[in-house]
Design an enzyme around this catalytic site. Structure first.
Site, PDB file in Angstrom:
ATOM      1  N   LYS A  18       2.394  -3.344   7.224  1.00  0.00           N
ATOM      2  CA  LYS A  18       2.585  -3.493   5.775  1.00  0.00           C
ATOM      3  C   LYS A  18       4.022  -3.102   5.410  1.00  0.00           C
ATOM      4  CE  LYS A  18       0.038  -4.592   2.996  1.00  0.00           C
ATOM      5  NZ  LYS A  18      -0.354  -5.941   2.487  1.00  0.00           N
ATOM      6  N   TYR A  39      -1.544  -0.545  11.086  1.00  0.00           N
ATOM      7  CA  TYR A  39      -1.728  -1.205   9.784  1.00  0.00           C
ATOM      8  C   TYR A  39      -0.554  -0.910   8.860  1.00  0.00           C
ATOM      9  CZ  TYR A  39      -3.166  -1.609   4.898  1.00  0.00           C
ATOM     10  OH  TYR A  39      -3.186  -1.883   3.551  1.00  0.00           O
ATOM     11  N   THR A  53       0.833  -1.207   0.000  1.00  0.00           N
ATOM     12  CA  THR A  53       0.000   0.000   0.000  1.00  0.00           C
ATOM     13  C   THR A  53       0.867   1.257   0.000  1.00  0.00           C
ATOM     14  OG1 THR A  53      -1.493   1.268   1.413  1.00  0.00           O
ATOM     15  CG2 THR A  53      -0.100  -0.301   2.527  1.00  0.00           C
ATOM     16  N   ASP A  54       0.286   2.347  -0.486  1.00  0.00           N
ATOM     17  CA  ASP A  54       0.992   3.638  -0.429  1.00  0.00           C
ATOM     18  C   ASP A  54       1.131   4.147   1.009  1.00  0.00           C
ATOM     19  OD1 ASP A  54      -1.684   4.304   0.009  1.00  0.00           O
ATOM     20  OD2 ASP A  54      -1.804   5.786  -1.613  1.00  0.00           O
ATOM     21  N   GLU A  55       0.341   3.571   1.937  1.00  0.00           N
ATOM     22  CA  GLU A  55       0.383   4.078   3.325  1.00  0.00           C
ATOM     23  C   GLU A  55       1.735   3.834   3.994  1.00  0.00           C
ATOM     24  OE1 GLU A  55      -2.966   3.411   5.820  1.00  0.00           O
ATOM     25  OE2 GLU A  55      -4.392   3.598   4.176  1.00  0.00           O
TER      26      GLU A  55
HETATM   27  P1  NAD Z   1      -9.793  -7.131   2.503  1.00  0.00           P
HETATM   28  O1  NAD Z   1      -9.738  -6.845   3.957  1.00  0.00           O
HETATM   29  O2  NAD Z   1     -11.037  -6.861   1.734  1.00  0.00           O
HETATM   30  O3  NAD Z   1      -9.447  -8.682   2.252  1.00  0.00           O
HETATM   31  C1  NAD Z   1      -8.398  -9.334   2.919  1.00  0.00           C
HETATM   32  C2  NAD Z   1      -8.541 -10.831   2.646  1.00  0.00           C
HETATM   33  O4  NAD Z   1      -7.446 -11.506   3.280  1.00  0.00           O
HETATM   34  C3  NAD Z   1      -9.834 -11.426   3.209  1.00  0.00           C
HETATM   35  O5  NAD Z   1     -10.424 -12.287   2.266  1.00  0.00           O
HETATM   36  C4  NAD Z   1      -9.366 -12.212   4.424  1.00  0.00           C
HETATM   37  O6  NAD Z   1     -10.176 -13.332   4.737  1.00  0.00           O
HETATM   38  C5  NAD Z   1      -7.959 -12.611   3.995  1.00  0.00           C
HETATM   39  N1  NAD Z   1      -7.068 -12.877   5.135  1.00  0.00           N
HETATM   40  C6  NAD Z   1      -6.825 -12.060   6.194  1.00  0.00           C
HETATM   41  N2  NAD Z   1      -5.966 -12.656   7.046  1.00  0.00           N
HETATM   42  C7  NAD Z   1      -5.641 -13.839   6.479  1.00  0.00           C
HETATM   43  C8  NAD Z   1      -4.783 -14.906   6.861  1.00  0.00           C
HETATM   44  N3  NAD Z   1      -4.103 -14.860   8.023  1.00  0.00           N
HETATM   45  N4  NAD Z   1      -4.661 -15.969   6.046  1.00  0.00           N
HETATM   46  C9  NAD Z   1      -5.357 -16.038   4.877  1.00  0.00           C
HETATM   47  N5  NAD Z   1      -6.200 -15.082   4.476  1.00  0.00           N
HETATM   48  C10 NAD Z   1      -6.334 -13.992   5.251  1.00  0.00           C
HETATM   49  O7  NAD Z   1      -8.547  -6.404   1.877  1.00  0.00           O
HETATM   50  P2  NAD Z   1      -8.354  -5.624   0.497  1.00  0.00           P
HETATM   51  O8  NAD Z   1      -8.824  -4.239   0.677  1.00  0.00           O
HETATM   52  O9  NAD Z   1      -8.865  -6.466  -0.593  1.00  0.00           O
HETATM   53  O10 NAD Z   1      -6.750  -5.583   0.442  1.00  0.00           O
HETATM   54  C11 NAD Z   1      -6.024  -6.663  -0.126  1.00  0.00           C
HETATM   55  C12 NAD Z   1      -4.545  -6.324  -0.138  1.00  0.00           C
HETATM   56  O11 NAD Z   1      -4.341  -5.118  -0.857  1.00  0.00           O
HETATM   57  C13 NAD Z   1      -3.964  -6.083   1.256  1.00  0.00           C
HETATM   58  O12 NAD Z   1      -2.665  -6.620   1.294  1.00  0.00           O
HETATM   59  C14 NAD Z   1      -3.917  -4.566   1.384  1.00  0.00           C
HETATM   60  O13 NAD Z   1      -2.902  -4.158   2.263  1.00  0.00           O
HETATM   61  C15 NAD Z   1      -3.634  -4.176  -0.043  1.00  0.00           C
HETATM   62  N6  NAD Z   1      -4.082  -2.832  -0.464  1.00  0.00           N
HETATM   63  C16 NAD Z   1      -5.393  -2.460  -0.271  1.00  0.00           C
HETATM   64  C17 NAD Z   1      -5.824  -1.216  -0.733  1.00  0.00           C
HETATM   65  C18 NAD Z   1      -7.258  -0.759  -0.587  1.00  0.00           C
HETATM   66  O14 NAD Z   1      -7.577   0.351  -0.955  1.00  0.00           O
HETATM   67  N7  NAD Z   1      -8.165  -1.582  -0.082  1.00  0.00           N
HETATM   68  C19 NAD Z   1      -4.912  -0.370  -1.385  1.00  0.00           C
HETATM   69  C20 NAD Z   1      -3.586  -0.776  -1.534  1.00  0.00           C
HETATM   70  C21 NAD Z   1      -3.188  -2.027  -1.085  1.00  0.00           C
HETATM   71  O1  DAU Z   2      -4.135   3.953   0.600  1.00  0.00           O
HETATM   72  C1  DAU Z   2      -4.383   2.574   0.531  1.00  0.00           C
HETATM   73  C2  DAU Z   2      -5.165   2.142   1.758  1.00  0.00           C
HETATM   74  O2  DAU Z   2      -6.492   2.629   1.593  1.00  0.00           O
HETATM   75  C3  DAU Z   2      -5.166   0.624   1.964  1.00  0.00           C
HETATM   76  O3  DAU Z   2      -3.858   0.204   2.214  1.00  0.00           O
HETATM   77  C4  DAU Z   2      -6.086   0.249   3.132  1.00  0.00           C
HETATM   78  O4  DAU Z   2      -6.147  -1.154   3.283  1.00  0.00           O
HETATM   79  C5  DAU Z   2      -7.464   0.799   2.848  1.00  0.00           C
HETATM   80  O5  DAU Z   2      -8.336   0.511   3.937  1.00  0.00           O
HETATM   81  C6  DAU Z   2      -7.398   2.303   2.618  1.00  0.00           C
HETATM   82  O6  DAU Z   2      -7.054   2.998   3.833  1.00  0.00           O
HETATM   83  P1  DAU Z   2      -7.796   4.358   4.272  1.00  0.00           P
HETATM   84  O7  DAU Z   2      -7.631   4.524   5.729  1.00  0.00           O
HETATM   85  O8  DAU Z   2      -7.403   5.477   3.381  1.00  0.00           O
HETATM   86  O9  DAU Z   2      -9.303   3.929   3.887  1.00  0.00           O
HETATM   87  P2  DAU Z   2     -10.719   4.109   4.612  1.00  0.00           P
HETATM   88  O10 DAU Z   2     -11.731   3.602   3.642  1.00  0.00           O
HETATM   89  O11 DAU Z   2     -10.741   3.527   5.978  1.00  0.00           O
HETATM   90  O12 DAU Z   2     -10.858   5.677   4.730  1.00  0.00           O
HETATM   91  C7  DAU Z   2     -10.685   6.554   3.613  1.00  0.00           C
HETATM   92  C8  DAU Z   2     -10.695   7.970   4.125  1.00  0.00           C
HETATM   93  O13 DAU Z   2     -12.036   8.292   4.560  1.00  0.00           O
HETATM   94  C9  DAU Z   2      -9.823   8.198   5.349  1.00  0.00           C
HETATM   95  O14 DAU Z   2      -9.279   9.515   5.258  1.00  0.00           O
HETATM   96  C10 DAU Z   2     -10.789   8.112   6.527  1.00  0.00           C
HETATM   97  C11 DAU Z   2     -12.075   8.654   5.947  1.00  0.00           C
HETATM   98  N1  DAU Z   2     -13.348   8.093   6.461  1.00  0.00           N
HETATM   99  C12 DAU Z   2     -13.472   6.741   6.595  1.00  0.00           C
HETATM  100  C13 DAU Z   2     -14.676   6.205   6.978  1.00  0.00           C
HETATM  101  C14 DAU Z   2     -14.836   4.696   7.143  1.00  0.00           C
HETATM  102  C15 DAU Z   2     -14.429   8.956   6.690  1.00  0.00           C
HETATM  103  O15 DAU Z   2     -14.317  10.190   6.561  1.00  0.00           O
HETATM  104  N2  DAU Z   2     -15.627   8.403   7.055  1.00  0.00           N
HETATM  105  C16 DAU Z   2     -15.804   7.064   7.205  1.00  0.00           C
HETATM  106  O16 DAU Z   2     -16.942   6.629   7.520  1.00  0.00           O
END
Ligand code: NAD
Ligand code: DAU
Length: 331
Positions: free
Chosen positions: A151, A147, A121-123
């Site tokens: 990562k 988190y 992730t970019d975080e």
């Molecule tokens: P998500 O939370 O929707 O899904 C995570 C999945 O991993 C789930 O299906 C869960 O059951 C599985 N999981 C968790 N722990 C596990 C374990 N110990 N063994 C096997 N499976 C396990 O997550 P997402 O948003 O789809 O993110 C997927 C990947 O992408 C992550 O690595 C996250 O850091 C990365 N990522 C997410 C975002 C975003 O915006 N959501 C952006 C950049 C990177």
């Molecule tokens: O940047 C990539 C990341 O983006 C991934 O690595 C993470 O797994 C993913 O969860 C996401 O992280 P954020 O913290 O940016 O996402 P989130 O959806 O939790 O929140 C997005 C933004 O919105 C953040 O600034 C918090 C804000 N927020 C979130 C919720 C749930 C609100 O203002 N209201 C809300 O109800």
């Protein structure tokens, strides 16, 4: 190609599996997923079982991940705990899944000499001020939340295994994804389903935090490009120039759903809330020829809203418990 996808029952992992099975008709995909609260086998319904296998397992379970890796040609590692608010409330599951889990995946690919692509992730780079240049592959690691720290730790493990043991790995760091199958705890689906449930959308703090939005399918195409053409040992940033303030996003959701633009409420801010993320994806574009398909955020968001409207049965089972958890946090 026999591809192993850890975390393939989650949001991005399942979008990736659908994408691969569509784009690479001769590949077989095995999903390895623990089905935590964030995983859902419904995300994988309807796939051709001749080309798709599901294994329920924990990436921290050495024997289970060992045997799954032994049977694949390459692995893409999505499995992780992913929600920042949860990590601030209870960090321990993040240490286990993200650090120990990545360690076990690395040990397995090292043992069997398999290609690995690690999803990050970019975080990991911390946050930016509004006028700062975007993140690049050369940005320093500076994570803010449990988190992002886990990562970051997982990324460092991958580069150490690559350098010390010659593991054939690449890493990608992507920005905020949106699209179908995203859990209702996350910002976009939480607030779409709030509107659909008659609950006021919630904006943290002053709503001025900026996220760089990319459609999950564009993340998938970026990962496929890296898997097939990426340079072993390299990191690639994936992003689609989608910077928006949270306030703009919530107002757009309301507008697209036919509600007054100001019908949301401000709630307590997230502790340590990162201000801004922004990705410079020039390397991926120039070296691997990648480009995003979903360049109109408004259209992509409208399609996502439609998906949540048409799939109430998918999200309603999670909604009440998710909002109860937020209530405890005052958000
Ligand atoms: P998500 O939370 O929707 O899904 C995570 C999945 O991993 C789930 O299906 C869960 O059951 C599985 N999981 C968790 N722990 C596990 C374990 N110990 N063994 C096997 N499976 C396990 O997550 P997402 O948003 O789809 O993110 C997927 C990947 O992408 C992550 O690595 C996250 O850091 C990365 N990522 C997410 C975002 C975003 O915006 N959501 C952006 C950049 C990177
Ligand atoms: O940047 C990539 C990341 O983006 C991934 O690595 C993470 O797994 C993913 O969860 C996401 O992280 P954020 O913290 O940016 O996402 P989130 O959806 O939790 O929140 C997005 C933004 O919105 C953040 O600034 C918090 C804000 N927020 C979130 C919720 C749930 C609100 O203002 N209201 C809300 O109800």
């Amino acid at each position: 190609m026999k591809l192993l996808v850890t975390g393939g029952a989650g949001f991005i992992g399942s979008n990736f599996v659908h994408y691969i099975l569509r784009e690479r008709p001769d590949w077989h995909v095995t999903v390895f997923d623990l089905l935590t609260y964030a995983g859902n086998q419904k995300n994988l319904e309807g796939l051709d079982t001749r080309r798709f296998t599901f294994i329920k397992g924990d990436v921290c379970d050495e024997a289970a991940i060992d045997s799954a890796v032994a049977n694949c040609d390459a692995a893409v590692h999505f499995a992780a705990e992913t929600h920042v608010d949860n990590s601030v409330h209870n960090p321990r599951p993040f240490i286990d899944a993200n650090i120990l889990g990545t360690y076990q995946v690395l040990e397995a690919v090292r043992k069997y000499n398999k290609r690995l692509h690690h999803i990050s992730t970019d975080e990991v780079y911390g946050d930016l001020e509004p006028q700062d240049p975007k993140f690049t592959e050369d940005s320093s690691y500076n994570p803010s939340s449990p988190y992002s720290a886990t990562k970051a730790g997982s990324d460092h493990l991958v580069s150490a295994w690559s350098r010390s043991f010659g593991v054939q790995a690449t890493v990608s760091n992507c920005s905020n994804n949106y699209g179908p199958y995203q859990h209702v705890e996350k910002f976009v689906p939480r607030n779409i389903t709030n509107v659909l449930s008659g609950i006021k959308p919630k904006l943290y703090g002053e709503g001025q935090n900026i996220r760089d939005w990319i459609h999950a399918e564009d993340h998938s195409s970026g990962v496929l490009a890296i898997l097939e053409k990426g340079k072993i040992g390299d990191t690639y940033l994936i992003g689609a120039n989608g910077e928006k303030t949270n306030k703009d996003v919530i107002e757009l959701i309301l507008e697209l759903m036919g509600k007054p633009k100001d019908s949301y409420e401000y709630v307590n801010d997230r502790p340590g809330h990162d201000l801004r993320y922004a990705i410079d994806s020039s390397k991926l574009r120039s070296e691997l020829g990648w480009q995003p398909r979903f360049t109109g955020f408004r259209e992509g968001l409208a399609a996502t809203i439609d998906w949540y409207k048409q799939n109430e049965a998918w999200w309603t089972p999670q909604k009440e418990a998710t909002e109860a958890k937020y209530k405890e946090l005052g958000r």
